[in-house]
Design a protein around this motif. Structure first.
Motif, short mmCIF file in Angstrom:
data_model
loop_
_atom_site.label_atom_id
_atom_site.label_comp_id
_atom_site.label_asym_id
_atom_site.label_seq_id
_atom_site.Cartn_x
_atom_site.Cartn_y
_atom_site.Cartn_z
N ASP A 40 -1.97 -17.09 -19.00
CA ASP A 40 -1.24 -16.80 -17.90
C ASP A 40 0.17 -16.15 -18.58
N GLU A 41 0.93 -16.91 -19.46
CA GLU A 41 2.12 -16.50 -19.90
C GLU A 41 2.09 -15.28 -20.98
N ALA A 42 0.99 -15.07 -21.57
CA ALA A 42 0.70 -13.75 -22.39
C ALA A 42 0.12 -12.86 -21.82
N GLU A 43 -0.34 -13.07 -20.51
CA GLU A 43 -0.92 -11.94 -19.64
C GLU A 43 -2.20 -11.42 -20.38
N VAL A 44 -3.06 -12.35 -21.04
CA VAL A 44 -4.10 -11.80 -21.54
C VAL A 44 -5.14 -11.23 -20.46
N PRO A 45 -5.40 -10.07 -20.79
CA PRO A 45 -6.65 -9.32 -19.65
C PRO A 45 -8.00 -9.99 -19.67
N LEU A 46 -8.20 -10.48 -18.48
CA LEU A 46 -9.41 -11.09 -18.28
C LEU A 46 -10.53 -10.04 -17.41
N ASP A 47 -10.12 -8.59 -17.61
CA ASP A 47 -11.18 -7.76 -16.87
C ASP A 47 -12.34 -7.35 -17.83
N ARG A 48 -12.46 -7.79 -18.81
CA ARG A 48 -13.46 -7.65 -19.82
C ARG A 48 -14.61 -8.75 -19.94
N SER A 49 -15.31 -8.64 -21.10
CA SER A 49 -16.44 -9.80 -21.40
C SER A 49 -15.55 -10.98 -21.95
N VAL A 50 -15.55 -12.12 -21.13
CA VAL A 50 -15.03 -13.09 -21.56
C VAL A 50 -15.96 -14.32 -22.04
N VAL A 51 -15.89 -14.84 -23.09
CA VAL A 51 -16.78 -15.81 -23.61
C VAL A 51 -16.10 -17.21 -23.80
N VAL A 112 -17.84 -9.38 -27.16
CA VAL A 112 -17.01 -10.40 -26.70
C VAL A 112 -15.55 -9.68 -26.71
N ASP A 113 -15.01 -9.49 -25.82
CA ASP A 113 -13.57 -9.00 -25.57
C ASP A 113 -12.49 -10.03 -25.54
N VAL A 114 -12.96 -11.14 -25.16
CA VAL A 114 -12.08 -12.45 -24.99
C VAL A 114 -12.73 -13.72 -25.59
N ARG A 132 -22.53 -16.96 -35.24
CA ARG A 132 -23.72 -16.19 -34.25
C ARG A 132 -22.97 -15.46 -33.41
N LEU A 133 -21.61 -15.39 -33.15
CA LEU A 133 -20.85 -14.51 -32.48
C LEU A 133 -20.27 -13.49 -32.88
N ALA A 134 -20.06 -13.67 -34.54
CA ALA A 134 -19.23 -12.55 -35.18
C ALA A 134 -19.66 -11.17 -35.01
N PRO A 135 -21.11 -10.88 -34.94
CA PRO A 135 -21.32 -9.37 -34.68
C PRO A 135 -21.00 -8.82 -33.28
N ALA A 136 -20.53 -9.87 -32.31
CA ALA A 136 -20.39 -9.21 -30.99
C ALA A 136 -18.65 -9.04 -30.87
N VAL A 137 -18.08 -9.59 -31.77
CA VAL A 137 -16.51 -9.50 -31.94
C VAL A 137 -15.85 -8.33 -32.66
N HIS A 138 -14.82 -7.79 -32.15
CA HIS A 138 -14.53 -6.55 -32.69
C HIS A 138 -12.85 -6.64 -32.86
N VAL A 142 -9.61 -10.39 -28.17
CA VAL A 142 -8.61 -11.77 -28.33
C VAL A 142 -9.26 -13.09 -28.36
N VAL A 143 -8.90 -13.61 -29.69
CA VAL A 143 -9.57 -14.89 -29.88
C VAL A 143 -8.44 -16.20 -30.07
N VAL A 144 -8.62 -16.84 -29.17
CA VAL A 144 -7.68 -18.06 -28.96
C VAL A 144 -8.35 -19.69 -29.05
N GLY A 145 -7.90 -20.28 -29.81
CA GLY A 145 -8.72 -21.68 -29.87
C GLY A 145 -7.91 -22.54 -29.39
N THR A 146 -8.40 -23.75 -28.95
CA THR A 146 -7.32 -24.79 -28.65
C THR A 146 -7.82 -26.20 -28.87
N GLY A 147 -7.31 -26.99 -29.21
CA GLY A 147 -7.68 -28.48 -29.52
C GLY A 147 -6.50 -29.47 -29.57
#
Length: 387
Positions: A40-51, A112-114, A132-138, A142-147
């Motif tokens: 929300d705060e960073a206004e990450v665009p969610l209009d593309r491929s979200v995984v 993968v766009d997000v 497995r996902l690396a070939p789809a990342v460009h 936008v890559v964000v992890g959490t834990g």
């Protein structure tokens, strides 16, 4: 801004699966909320491929489903996580198909766009899934992890950097932390070969299985060596004769069921686990060691969906952790499912840490329980379904 509702604000509330009003464990934690606030705060665009990778109970996927231009894709190794996601999507009023649910063994999306990553307990599973996902990342992904802080280590960050690109972390908030990774085309192009699945021979002193090869997909319990609890049950495995139907419940890599199959060529084996990778591991292990012999392999919630009263023997080494929480709920469901699956006179054999007190649950569920053998750490217990 996306104005994504946090899981704790959702009505009706989000739940784990199977939903149990007595269960006080939430379907989300502070790290899930931290990630959603950031989007929300960073206004990450969610209009593309979200995984969404590793969403534990569907809190992230269900919260995002109303804000993505196309259905988000969830990738998980857990059948229970998939079922929880379906349930929570429905509870929030989303129609069928509001999210695309893939297992860890399915082909990942081609683009993968997000990429949102809930850091798993298993570093191996994270490695496998990122590779497995690396070939789809460009470069623009936008890559964000959490834990939680206790789940994110230097090795975690190094894994992102080695496979995707430069990585940093956020400040901690409510004992949770975010991971920010910037994909680098050169790093992506040089991504190492995926080392999973791995195979290893069992030791020469492994009961019934000396020298046999075991296959382990990433994240599977006892991926590097024979588990000492499993070994203890192997040393005292019950004998079966003729075409006995045997269920390896919570099968992991399938060692217990394999040993039974080798000891009794007429036994009919069924392997069940809630982990897609575990069932794939058990199937590969069985195929490598039985020369085309048939068996049934199922991903599911314990013995649910199996024909009631159809098994002569159930073997079980139940887990006692649900992510970071110690709980006996999984074992309790497994024991209840075993009772339903057994024919009258059929037996459940369980190995567990002595301190867990499984004998108390088994007496409540079966009305009986006998200690077959024990040592200072483990016990093997036997319960019989009475007619």
């Amino acid at each position: 801004m996306n104005h994504i509702a946090l899981p704790g604000d959702a009505e009706p509330g989000l739940v784990r699966f199977p939903a149990d009003p007595r269960d006080r464990l939430r379907a989300w934690d502070a790290s899930d909320e931290y990630l959603l606030r950031h989007l929300d705060e960073a206004e990450v665009p969610l209009d593309r491929s979200v995984v969404v990778l590793g969403d534990r109970w569907g809190a992230l996927t269900a919260s995002l489903a109303a804000h993505t231009a196309q259905a988000p894709t969830q990738i998980t190794d857990s059948h229970l996580a998939q079922r929880a996601t379906e349930l929570n999507l429905s509870r929030l009023g989303h129609p069928a198909g509001a999210a695309r649910l893939l297992s860890s063994r399915d082909e990942p999306p081609q683009r993968v766009d997000v990429l949102l990553v809930r850091v798993p307990k298993s570093l191996a599973l994270l490695e496998d899934q990122l590779l497995r996902l690396a070939p789809a990342v460009h470069a623009g992904t936008v890559v964000v992890g959490t834990g939680m802080v206790t789940e994110i280590h230097t090795s975690t960050l190094q894994l992102f950097e080695r496979i995707l690109g430069p990585t940093r972390t956020s400040l901690a908030r409510r004992k949770a932390r975010l991971i920010f990774c910037t994909p680098d085309p050169e790093v992506l192009a040089a991504a190492p070969a995926n080392p999973w699945p791995r195979r290893y021979p069992l030791p020469a002193d492994a009961p019934l299985l000396a020298g046999r090869t075991v296959t382990n997909h990433a994240g599977i319990f006892s991926a590097e060596r024979l588990d000492i609890g499993t070994r203890f049950l192997l040393e005292h495995l019950p004998e079966t004769k003729g075409p006995a139907r045997v269920l390896d419940l919570g099968c992991g890599n399938g060692v217990l069921g394999l040993a039974t199959a080798l000891a009794n060529p007429q036994a009919e084996l069924t392997f069940v686990d809630e982990s897609f990778g575990a069932v794939a591991s058990a199937e590969a292990t069985f195929a490598q060691n039985t020369d085309g012999r048939k068996a049934e392999f199922r991903v599911g919630d314990g013995a649910g969906g199996l024909e009631p009263g159809s098994f002569d023997l159930v073997l079980n080494n139940p887990p006692f952790h649900s992510y970071q929480a110690s709980t006996d709920a999984t074992a309790h469901r497994m024991f209840g499912g075993a009772l339903r699956a057994l024919r009258p006179g059929g037996e459940l054999w369980v190995v567990g840490n002595r301190h867990l007190g499984y004998h108390v649950q088994l007496r409540r569920i079966f009305g009986n329980c006998r200690t077959v053998v024990g040592n200072p750490k483990f016990v093997v217990l036997r319960a019989v379904r009475r007619g």
